[in-house]
Each structure stands twice: as C-alpha cells, then as structure tokens.
Design a protein around this motif. Structure first.
Motif, mmCIF file in Angstrom:
data_model
loop_
_atom_site.group_PDB
_atom_site.id
_atom_site.type_symbol
_atom_site.label_atom_id
_atom_site.label_comp_id
_atom_site.label_asym_id
_atom_site.label_seq_id
_atom_site.Cartn_x
_atom_site.Cartn_y
_atom_site.Cartn_z
ATOM 1 N N TRP A 1 0.818 -1.210 0.000
ATOM 2 C CA TRP A 1 0.000 0.000 0.000
ATOM 3 C C TRP A 1 0.851 1.259 0.000
ATOM 4 O O TRP A 1 0.362 2.344 -0.293
ATOM 5 C CB TRP A 1 -0.897 0.033 1.226
ATOM 6 N N TYR A 2 2.126 1.140 0.358
ATOM 7 C CA TYR A 2 3.004 2.293 0.516
ATOM 8 C C TYR A 2 4.272 2.066 -0.307
ATOM 9 O O TYR A 2 5.294 1.612 0.215
ATOM 10 C CB TYR A 2 3.332 2.511 1.997
ATOM 11 N N GLU B 1 8.349 10.218 3.024
ATOM 12 C CA GLU B 1 7.047 9.570 3.218
ATOM 13 C C GLU B 1 6.467 10.028 4.544
ATOM 14 O O GLU B 1 7.190 10.136 5.542
ATOM 15 C CB GLU B 1 7.201 8.052 3.212
ATOM 16 N N LEU C 1 2.884 9.358 6.994
ATOM 17 C CA LEU C 1 1.633 8.652 7.237
ATOM 18 C C LEU C 1 1.053 9.149 8.548
ATOM 19 O O LEU C 1 1.788 9.521 9.461
ATOM 20 C CB LEU C 1 1.857 7.144 7.317
ATOM 21 N N ALA D 1 -1.598 4.597 0.393
ATOM 22 C CA ALA D 1 -1.022 5.828 -0.148
ATOM 23 C C ALA D 1 -1.749 6.204 -1.434
ATOM 24 O O ALA D 1 -2.148 5.332 -2.217
ATOM 25 C CB ALA D 1 0.473 5.640 -0.420
#
Length: 86
Positions: free
Chosen positions: A38-39, A69, A71, A82
């Motif tokens: 997902w990232y 990055e 989150l 993401a």
C-alpha cells in the motif's frame, strides 16, 4: 462523559516492519498492521531507510525523511493506502 475518549490514544509508540507489513504500535496498546504494498515508497526503501523514522504531528504521524514519506495514524486506522500520483 464518554469514558472511551479518555482511553484511546492514537499517538505513535513504535514502528516496525514484517516481511510484507508495516506495523505501528499506538500509545493505547493497539497495533495497526498494513500491507507494505500500500506504501510504494516504504516497499522499495532499504531496511535502513525504513528504520529511520520520526514522530510527526504531535505524535499522530510518522515521517521517513530519507524517502519523504508521511503517514498519519488516522489514515492507518481508516485503512487508507497511499494515494497514487501520476
């Protein structure tokens, strides 16, 4: 008064990685696990780059300076991958 509001603390305690997962421990004892897929920035980062994280946003966010990055615990709790750019 809502007692559960006093018992939750969504600030980051620790960040670690499994073979294919991002794992975030929260101050209130909960653990969030999400697929690294997902990232993409984290997925393609080296183990050293992943290990170099810092708390952001008063503890409600995580920042990896070497890979740019960011989150939030809010997004992780919502199960938000993401955003795809480009």
């Amino acid at each position: 008064m809502n007692i559960s509001a006093r018992l939750t603390d969504e600030r980051v305690l620790d960040v670690r990685f499994g073979d294919a997962s991002l794992i975030v421990d929260l101050m209130d004892g909960r653990t969030i696990s999400a697929p690294l897929a997902w990232y993409p920035r984290l997925l393609h980062a080296s183990p050293d780059q992943r290990a170099h994280w810092e708390k952001a946003g008063a503890g409600y966010g995580i920042h990896w300076p070497e890979i740019d990055e960011d989150l939030s615990t809010e997004g992780l709790l919502r199960g938000a991958p993401a955003s795809r750019v480009g």
